[in-house]
Scaffold this active site. Sequence first.
Site, mmCIF file in Angstrom:
data_model
loop_
_atom_site.group_PDB
_atom_site.id
_atom_site.type_symbol
_atom_site.label_atom_id
_atom_site.label_comp_id
_atom_site.label_asym_id
_atom_site.label_seq_id
_atom_site.Cartn_x
_atom_site.Cartn_y
_atom_site.Cartn_z
ATOM 1 N N SER A 66 0.833 -1.216 0.000
ATOM 2 C CA SER A 66 0.000 0.000 0.000
ATOM 3 C C SER A 66 0.861 1.258 0.000
ATOM 4 O O SER A 66 2.001 1.257 0.474
ATOM 5 C CB SER A 66 -0.910 0.020 1.229
HETATM 6 N N1 SAM Z 1 -1.084 -4.625 4.027
HETATM 7 C C1 SAM Z 1 -0.306 -4.958 2.871
HETATM 8 C C2 SAM Z 1 1.084 -4.426 2.893
HETATM 9 O O1 SAM Z 1 1.444 -3.679 3.827
HETATM 10 O O2 SAM Z 1 1.847 -4.802 2.004
HETATM 11 C C3 SAM Z 1 -0.967 -4.564 1.586
HETATM 12 C C4 SAM Z 1 -1.954 -5.534 1.196
HETATM 13 S S1 SAM Z 1 -2.462 -5.684 -0.469
HETATM 14 C C5 SAM Z 1 -2.999 -4.070 -0.877
HETATM 15 C C6 SAM Z 1 -3.958 -6.623 -0.137
HETATM 16 C C7 SAM Z 1 -3.706 -8.025 0.333
HETATM 17 O O3 SAM Z 1 -4.956 -8.592 0.730
HETATM 18 C C8 SAM Z 1 -3.132 -8.935 -0.726
HETATM 19 O O4 SAM Z 1 -1.940 -9.501 -0.264
HETATM 20 C C9 SAM Z 1 -4.221 -10.000 -0.917
HETATM 21 O O5 SAM Z 1 -3.703 -11.280 -1.215
HETATM 22 C C10 SAM Z 1 -4.898 -9.971 0.436
HETATM 23 N N2 SAM Z 1 -6.265 -10.516 0.458
HETATM 24 C C11 SAM Z 1 -7.244 -10.426 -0.470
HETATM 25 N N3 SAM Z 1 -8.353 -11.057 -0.048
HETATM 26 C C12 SAM Z 1 -8.071 -11.567 1.179
HETATM 27 C C13 SAM Z 1 -8.807 -12.329 2.130
HETATM 28 N N4 SAM Z 1 -10.074 -12.720 1.924
HETATM 29 N N5 SAM Z 1 -8.197 -12.678 3.273
HETATM 30 C C14 SAM Z 1 -6.915 -12.304 3.523
HETATM 31 N N6 SAM Z 1 -6.167 -11.589 2.662
HETATM 32 C C15 SAM Z 1 -6.733 -11.215 1.510
#
Ligand code: SAM
Length: 218
Positions: A66
Amino acid sequence: MELKDTYKHKGMRKSLVRKLREKGISNERVLDAIGKVPRHWFFDEIFVEHAYQDKAFPIAEGQTISQPYTVAFQTDLLEAKPGKRILEIGTGSGYQACVLVENGVDLVTIEYKEKLSKLAQKMLKFMGYSPRFIIGDGSLGYDKFAPYDGIIVTAGAPTVPKALIDQLKPGGHLVIPVGNRTTQKMLRLTKQLDGRITKEEYSNFSFVPLLGDEGWKK
Ligand code: SAM
């Protein structure tokens, strides 16, 4: 890649913190955390020189780390404070998790994609952070360690999953981007002491989709 944190990197973090202040972030604990965590360690070598720009960047598995402003904005809305139990949904690179732990919280972080969670586990262990890592569908929350003082969702949801409201403590906040697959409004839902749910709406953000039972279906 050898992991170094030089004066140059520290200087770039200071400028990033200055930029976030100019953009309206005033929470000193959040700014200190951003000033401390080496964001460039979460970057692929081809993007590493951009690590201190205020931008989101690609990580493995088609996901993103992010934007620093977004990390700071969500952490501030969450009122992340020492001793609070927080659930993060979407571990991704693990960068937001480090910022949360630097804010003193007791963190549980859940990620859908096993490969990303494993990479984040390795990095955070190296950095000396030890949140609880879970691999699974965070759209259902994570009941085992509930209730939480706060829940932060770092992927864009189509609607607010009911389980996340259920797993909040009275007084707790759920910070979640909700909208379509490309643009979402940041919401802060608060479970009041009498059980009522109140909602505050902030500006638009753009997250990768929250998948899973209560998220987008692929
Ligand atoms: N917080 C992260 C960072 O600091 O790098 C950024 C996260 S990225 C924008 C969103 C993440 O949410 C991805 O890694 C994706 O695989 C995960 N994601 C999507 N759906 C999800 C779910 N149902 N449960 C857990 N993680 C999920």
